[in-house]
Structures are given as C-alpha cells and as structure tokens.
Design a protein around this motif. Structure first.
Motif, PDB file in Angstrom:
ATOM      1  N   UNK A  26     -66.366 -21.159 -23.458  1.00 37.32           N
ATOM      2  CA  UNK A  26     -65.271 -22.098 -23.292  1.00 37.32           C
ATOM      3  C   UNK A  26     -63.920 -21.448 -23.070  1.00 37.32           C
ATOM      4  N   UNK A  27     -63.816 -20.594 -22.088  1.00 41.77           N
ATOM      5  CA  UNK A  27     -62.558 -19.947 -21.714  1.00 41.77           C
ATOM      6  C   UNK A  27     -62.607 -19.638 -20.230  1.00 41.77           C
ATOM      7  N   UNK A  28     -61.485 -19.727 -19.573  1.00 42.02           N
ATOM      8  CA  UNK A  28     -61.422 -19.643 -18.119  1.00 42.02           C
ATOM      9  C   UNK A  28     -62.120 -18.403 -17.568  1.00 42.02           C
ATOM     10  N   UNK A  29     -61.698 -17.220 -17.987  1.00 35.47           N
ATOM     11  CA  UNK A  29     -62.263 -15.984 -17.447  1.00 35.47           C
ATOM     12  C   UNK A  29     -63.734 -15.845 -17.796  1.00 35.47           C
ATOM     13  N   UNK A  30     -64.116 -16.207 -19.012  1.00 32.25           N
ATOM     14  CA  UNK A  30     -65.504 -16.014 -19.431  1.00 32.25           C
ATOM     15  C   UNK A  30     -66.442 -16.960 -18.684  1.00 32.25           C
ATOM     16  N   UNK A  31     -66.002 -18.173 -18.407  1.00 29.26           N
ATOM     17  CA  UNK A  31     -66.853 -19.081 -17.635  1.00 29.26           C
ATOM     18  C   UNK A  31     -67.008 -18.570 -16.207  1.00 29.26           C
ATOM     19  N   UNK A  32     -65.943 -18.032 -15.644  1.00 30.11           N
ATOM     20  CA  UNK A  32     -66.031 -17.445 -14.302  1.00 30.11           C
ATOM     21  C   UNK A  32     -66.968 -16.242 -14.306  1.00 30.11           C
ATOM     22  N   UNK A  33     -66.879 -15.416 -15.362  1.00 30.97           N
ATOM     23  CA  UNK A  33     -67.776 -14.263 -15.467  1.00 30.97           C
ATOM     24  C   UNK A  33     -69.235 -14.712 -15.509  1.00 30.97           C
ATOM     25  N   UNK A  34     -69.511 -15.754 -16.268  1.00 29.11           N
ATOM     26  CA  UNK A  34     -70.887 -16.265 -16.336  1.00 29.11           C
ATOM     27  C   UNK A  34     -71.374 -16.683 -14.953  1.00 29.11           C
ATOM     28  N   UNK A 104     -69.122 -25.988  -5.430  1.00 29.28           N
ATOM     29  CA  UNK A 104     -68.110 -26.243  -4.415  1.00 29.28           C
ATOM     30  C   UNK A 104     -66.690 -26.157  -4.925  1.00 29.28           C
ATOM     31  N   UNK A 105     -66.534 -25.911  -6.216  1.00 25.90           N
ATOM     32  CA  UNK A 105     -65.191 -25.777  -6.773  1.00 25.90           C
ATOM     33  C   UNK A 105     -64.458 -24.625  -6.081  1.00 25.90           C
ATOM     34  N   UNK A 106     -63.201 -24.810  -5.705  1.00 27.18           N
ATOM     35  CA  UNK A 106     -62.483 -23.759  -4.965  1.00 27.18           C
ATOM     36  C   UNK A 106     -62.441 -22.419  -5.696  1.00 27.18           C
ATOM     37  N   UNK A 107     -62.278 -22.447  -7.010  1.00 26.56           N
ATOM     38  CA  UNK A 107     -62.223 -21.197  -7.758  1.00 26.56           C
ATOM     39  C   UNK A 107     -63.557 -20.471  -7.723  1.00 26.56           C
ATOM     40  N   UNK A 108     -64.647 -21.218  -7.882  1.00 21.85           N
ATOM     41  CA  UNK A 108     -65.990 -20.625  -7.840  1.00 21.85           C
ATOM     42  C   UNK A 108     -66.285 -20.093  -6.441  1.00 21.85           C
ATOM     43  N   UNK A 109     -65.884 -20.853  -5.435  1.00 17.96           N
ATOM     44  CA  UNK A 109     -66.102 -20.397  -4.051  1.00 17.96           C
ATOM     45  C   UNK A 109     -65.373 -19.092  -3.787  1.00 17.96           C
ATOM     46  N   UNK A 110     -64.138 -18.988  -4.279  1.00 18.89           N
ATOM     47  CA  UNK A 110     -63.368 -17.774  -4.035  1.00 18.89           C
ATOM     48  C   UNK A 110     -63.984 -16.581  -4.757  1.00 18.89           C
ATOM     49  N   UNK A 111     -64.456 -16.797  -5.987  1.00 17.15           N
ATOM     50  CA  UNK A 111     -65.113 -15.710  -6.703  1.00 17.15           C
ATOM     51  C   UNK A 111     -66.364 -15.251  -5.964  1.00 17.15           C
ATOM     52  N   UNK A 112     -67.096 -16.183  -5.398  1.00 25.12           N
ATOM     53  CA  UNK A 112     -68.305 -15.818  -4.647  1.00 25.12           C
ATOM     54  C   UNK A 112     -67.949 -15.073  -3.373  1.00 25.12           C
ATOM     55  N   UNK A 113     -66.837 -15.433  -2.761  1.00 24.88           N
ATOM     56  CA  UNK A 113     -66.401 -14.706  -1.577  1.00 24.88           C
ATOM     57  C   UNK A 113     -66.077 -13.262  -1.923  1.00 24.88           C
ATOM     58  N   UNK A 114     -65.409 -13.066  -3.052  1.00 22.68           N
ATOM     59  CA  UNK A 114     -65.104 -11.700  -3.485  1.00 22.68           C
ATOM     60  C   UNK A 114     -66.382 -10.956  -3.860  1.00 22.68           C
ATOM     61  N   UNK A 115     -67.337 -11.654  -4.448  1.00 20.66           N
ATOM     62  CA  UNK A 115     -68.629 -11.041  -4.751  1.00 20.66           C
ATOM     63  C   UNK A 115     -69.309 -10.593  -3.464  1.00 20.66           C
TER      64      UNK A 115
END
Length: 344
Positions: A26-34, A104-115
């Motif tokens: 339940x934290x921004x960075x950790x959910x993105x990391x998951x 499809x969330x923009x933040x998730x999409x951007x992280x996947x692009x960087x991946x």
C-alpha cells in the motif's frame, strides 16, 4: 483491462499475512515495483532506471516487500535479482492485487515502456557479443568439459529413435542441427542474431545438411503454432536470457504430445567475468531451478546429468543436462507413423 497475471483467491489467507501484505504493497513506489517485478526479474540498478528513483530508496522499498513475502530475491555472485513472489501467502496477496490493477493506467504503461528499454539494452548487449564473436563461438564453449562429450551425452539423452520434427532454440553455429540431422525428418534452428544465423547456414551447407533450416526469431515469442515439434533443444542459451522460465514455457507450448525438451547449460558457478566480458545474464542454474521451470510449464522432468571436468581449474565449468517430456499421450496415428519409419 487487468495485468497479464490471472486473479487469485486470497480469501483463505491468515489475517496477519493478508494485513502484512496489504501494508507492504500500500505505497506508491512499492505497488509500482510489484507491477514491474511481475513482468521480469530485475536488479536494483535496473529498477532505479525504470522508476527514476535513487538506489537507496529502491533498496529500502524492496526490503519491505521481501520481508512481507511479496517479492523474492536471488543472489548471483555480486548481483541480486528480484521478482514477484510465485508462492506462499505473500505471492497470493501479490497475485490478487495485481489482478485488480489496470494495465492501461498511464503510470503503469510508462513503467512498462521503461522496462522495455531495459530489456532492449540487454538484448543489444547480447547481440553485440554474438556479432563480435560469431566466428569464435565454438572456441568460447571450450571453457567447459570437451564439447564432444557434451554432444555425446545430448545424443544419448534423446536416444536413437527417429524424430519427425526438431527445433534448436538459440541455434548459434547450428551444431545441434548438424548432429541430429541424420535422425530427423526436418529441423529448424532459431536465433536472434543475424550474424550467428549466417555462420549456421555456412556450417550446415558445409556439412551437406539439407533437411534443416535456420530462422530469425525471439525465443520468448516464436511465430510457430502449438504442438509443432517432437523434440526441442535449448543448448547453452538460458544463461543469456532475462527470464529462463519464460523461454522454457514457450518451448513447452511448441511440443507435441509425448514430445521432449532437452536443456543444456552451466551448473552454478562464480566466474563473474563471464557476465561482464561475455554477456552472461545468469551464472549457471541449480538442478531444481530448470527442473522446476519444466514442471511449471506442464512437462515431466525425466533426467538430469552433471558433466564435471576431471581436473578442477580456473575457468572450468560443470555442464548440466535436463530432459523433460510432455505427459500428453501421442495420437495413435502419430505412433503408427513413427513405428513405420523405424521399420523402414
């Protein structure tokens, strides 16, 4: 639209495990990391590049996720790899949460692009290595036990029975195709490097092999239909890959009922220079690691052999061989056709 991972039922989890998992995620960075680690196994430095945050910050968040069992860590020499947990209460919490997350969330999409950029950089490094070493590839493999011994063990593992269709993933110089050409009806070699494919074509032509072809392709996403091959070999390839389990699953998809998958690679070692100088992504694999990938792909592991050099010396490597079979029963017509070929 949800992420690729199917939703999981975590209702049977102990209260404390569920609460710890929710607190950790339940934290921004950790959910993105998951969400990122659900897609690939990555190092701290790679996660730093993807998220654009400092290494100490990323390390601190990974520590909390690991303590809650939501991510797994794996050390190889001086590198540490992280990925989303696949088992246990933490893995169940991670799967349930990721099943609710909108890809499809923009933040998730951007992280996947960087991946994707990180993966592309890895692939470019490996391709550059292949291109610069194409003519010397067989010599580089001499770091381990004699190649003739490895080849004999590979032949013994698959046996002498005729093979209708044969696939060599990461064909390199085409040596596996050359070895099995007399025992197969047709063979296909796949490699990502055009330079290596050029070497393979020359070698096969020189050997008079006419029942095999080589093709450019991605070992993770092969443009081939399901149930296409009776035997598949992955020879000294997995240690170059970001996700060996994914490659094994893709190979299993292509196996016909009763088909066999044979993997040849190094046992765990600490020759760090292979990573830096020769683009090795992984420093070998434990017996249970590859066998586990095979089982998770729906195959039945049947054999493991370790080929250790007689005299241990600097630069010597142990070669491991794994064999697994597709447990589905081959159609009667396929068995009859194979028997007819053996009689002929």
């Amino acid at each position: 639209m949800s992420l690729d991972r199917p939703q999981a039922d975590a209702s049977s989890l102990p209260y404390a495990a569920l609460l710890d998992g929710l607190k950790a995620a339940g934290e921004d960075t950790r959910l993105r990391l998951l969400a990122i680690l659900d897609q690939a196994e990555l190092t701290v430095s790679e996660l730093t590049d993807i998220l654009g945050q400092s290494q100490p910050r990323i390390s601190r968040h990974l520590k909390l996720l690991a303590e809650a069992g939501l991510v797994e860590r794996h050390r190889e020499a001086s590198w540490v790899f992280y990925r989303c947990a696949g088992e246990g209460p933490g893995g169940a919490v991670a799967r349930a949460l990721l099943g609710l997350l909108d890809a499809g969330d923009p933040l998730i999409r951007r992280d996947r692009e960087r991946l994707s950029e990180v993966r592309s950089a890895r692939e470019a490094q490996a391709q550059a290595y292949f291109a610069s070493h194409a003519e010397r590839w067989d010599a580089i493999r001499s770091l381990h036990v004699p190649e003739a011994l490895v080849e004999q063990q590979v032949r013994d593992a698959l046996g002498d029975a005729p093979i209708d269709s044969f696939l060599d993933l990461g064909t390199g110089t085409g040596r596996m195709l050359e070895i099995f050409a007399p025992h197969i009806q047709r063979g296909v070699g796949v490699d990502l490097s055009p330079d290596m494919l050029g070497v393979a074509r020359v070698n096969l032509e020189r050997a008079g092999v006419r029942n095999c072809v080589v093709r450019h392709g991605d070992i993770y996403n092969l443009a081939m239909p399901r149930d296409s091959f009776d035997a598949i070999v992955v020879h000294q390839v997995l240690h170059f890959l970001d996700d060996g389990g994914r490659a094994v699953r893709e190979a299993a998809r292509l196996l016909r009922p009763g088909g066999r998958l044979l993997v040849v690679d190094f046992a765990p070692h600490d020759l760090e220079f292979l990573r830096e100088a020769h683009a090795h992504r992984r420093l070998g694999f434990a017996e249970e690691t590859v066998a586990g990938w095979m089982a998770q792909a729906g195959l039945e592991p049947e054999l493991h052999r370790a080929l250790t050099p007689e005299a241990a010396a600097d630069g010597s490597l142990t070669v491991s061989i794994w064999l697994a079979r597709d447990p589905r029963i081959a159609p009667a017509q396929d068995v009859e056709n194979r028997d007819n070929r053996e009689v002929a």
